[in-house]
Motif scaffolding. Structure first.
Motif, short mmCIF file in Angstrom:
data_model
loop_
_atom_site.label_atom_id
_atom_site.label_comp_id
_atom_site.label_asym_id
_atom_site.label_seq_id
_atom_site.Cartn_x
_atom_site.Cartn_y
_atom_site.Cartn_z
N LYS A 120 -54.73 6.99 -29.34
CA LYS A 120 -54.71 8.41 -28.95
C LYS A 120 -54.91 8.57 -27.45
O LYS A 120 -55.83 7.99 -26.87
CB LYS A 120 -55.79 9.19 -29.69
CG LYS A 120 -55.47 9.42 -31.14
CD LYS A 120 -56.44 10.40 -31.75
CE LYS A 120 -56.08 10.63 -33.20
NZ LYS A 120 -57.00 11.58 -33.82
N SER B 264 -46.12 14.02 -23.23
CA SER B 264 -46.36 13.95 -24.67
C SER B 264 -45.17 13.33 -25.39
O SER B 264 -45.32 12.44 -26.23
CB SER B 264 -46.64 15.35 -25.21
OG SER B 264 -46.87 15.31 -26.59
N ARG B 265 -43.98 13.80 -25.07
CA ARG B 265 -42.78 13.27 -25.71
C ARG B 265 -42.58 11.78 -25.37
O ARG B 265 -42.31 10.96 -26.25
CB ARG B 265 -41.55 14.08 -25.28
CG ARG B 265 -40.28 13.69 -26.01
CD ARG B 265 -39.08 14.56 -25.65
NE ARG B 265 -38.77 14.53 -24.22
CZ ARG B 265 -38.94 15.56 -23.39
NH1 ARG B 265 -39.40 16.71 -23.84
NH2 ARG B 265 -38.62 15.45 -22.12
N SER C 182 -45.26 9.68 -27.17
CA SER C 182 -45.01 9.66 -28.62
C SER C 182 -43.89 8.67 -28.95
O SER C 182 -43.95 7.98 -29.97
CB SER C 182 -44.64 11.05 -29.12
OG SER C 182 -45.76 11.91 -28.99
N GLN C 183 -42.89 8.58 -28.10
CA GLN C 183 -41.79 7.63 -28.31
C GLN C 183 -42.26 6.18 -28.18
O GLN C 183 -41.61 5.28 -28.68
CB GLN C 183 -40.65 7.90 -27.32
CG GLN C 183 -39.92 9.19 -27.59
CD GLN C 183 -38.96 9.56 -26.47
OE1 GLN C 183 -38.95 8.96 -25.40
NE2 GLN C 183 -38.14 10.58 -26.72
N ASN D 281 -45.13 5.17 -29.38
CA ASN D 281 -46.10 5.02 -30.48
C ASN D 281 -47.54 5.38 -30.12
O ASN D 281 -48.48 4.91 -30.77
CB ASN D 281 -46.03 3.61 -31.09
CG ASN D 281 -44.68 3.35 -31.72
OD1 ASN D 281 -44.12 4.23 -32.37
ND2 ASN D 281 -44.13 2.17 -31.49
N THR E 85 -50.34 8.47 -29.95
CA THR E 85 -50.59 9.81 -30.46
C THR E 85 -51.05 10.63 -29.26
O THR E 85 -52.12 10.35 -28.69
CB THR E 85 -51.67 9.80 -31.55
OG1 THR E 85 -51.23 8.96 -32.62
CG2 THR E 85 -51.94 11.20 -32.07
#
Length: 124
Positions: free
Chosen positions: A2, A17-18, A21-22, A24, A26
């Motif tokens: 995270k 964020s994007r 997230s890509q 892996n 959070t």
């Protein structure tokens, strides 16, 4: 893993964020240091923080002071990556002048941040 992203720019929050997230991660977001502090307090699984320096309501200096003065947060382990448009020397000087413990800071990244470099740094 995270990652908490604290920045007052909605576009930066979205892009970071994007991107994370890509890869892996959070990604959690907060629009200022106060909201970031609330998120960090509520989620003990956050291990890395991307922290913008200049924000309304609570900037990076206030955020770091709040962590330092909180008996629970000051005992947790996490890494902070400062993200700034300012000069690294000025940021470090201010931390020193404000007696802010820099034990959590792993890097100071200059905006605009190269996203490949950012994700590589966070994966170490």
């Amino acid at each position: 893993m995270k990652v908490l992203i604290i920045d007052d720019d909605p576009l930066i929050l979205s892009v970071y964020s994007r991107t994370l997230s890509q890869k892996n991660f959070t990604a959690l977001t907060a629009a200022n240091g106060k909201l970031g502090l609330d998120t960090l307090t509520a989620d003990t699984e956050i291990s890395k923080i991307l922290l913008d320096v200049y924000m309304p309501e609570m900037d990076a200096y206030g955020f770091m002071k709040a962590i330092q003065s909180d008996s629970v947060l000051s005992e947790r382990y996490f890494e902070i990556y400062i993200v700034t448009s300012g000069e690294k020397e000025d940021i470090l000087k201010r931390f020193f002048e404000d007696n802010i413990d820099m034990k959590y800071i792993r890097n100071i990244l200059k905006k605009p941040v190269d996203l490949q470099m950012l994700t590589a740094a966070l994966q170490l």
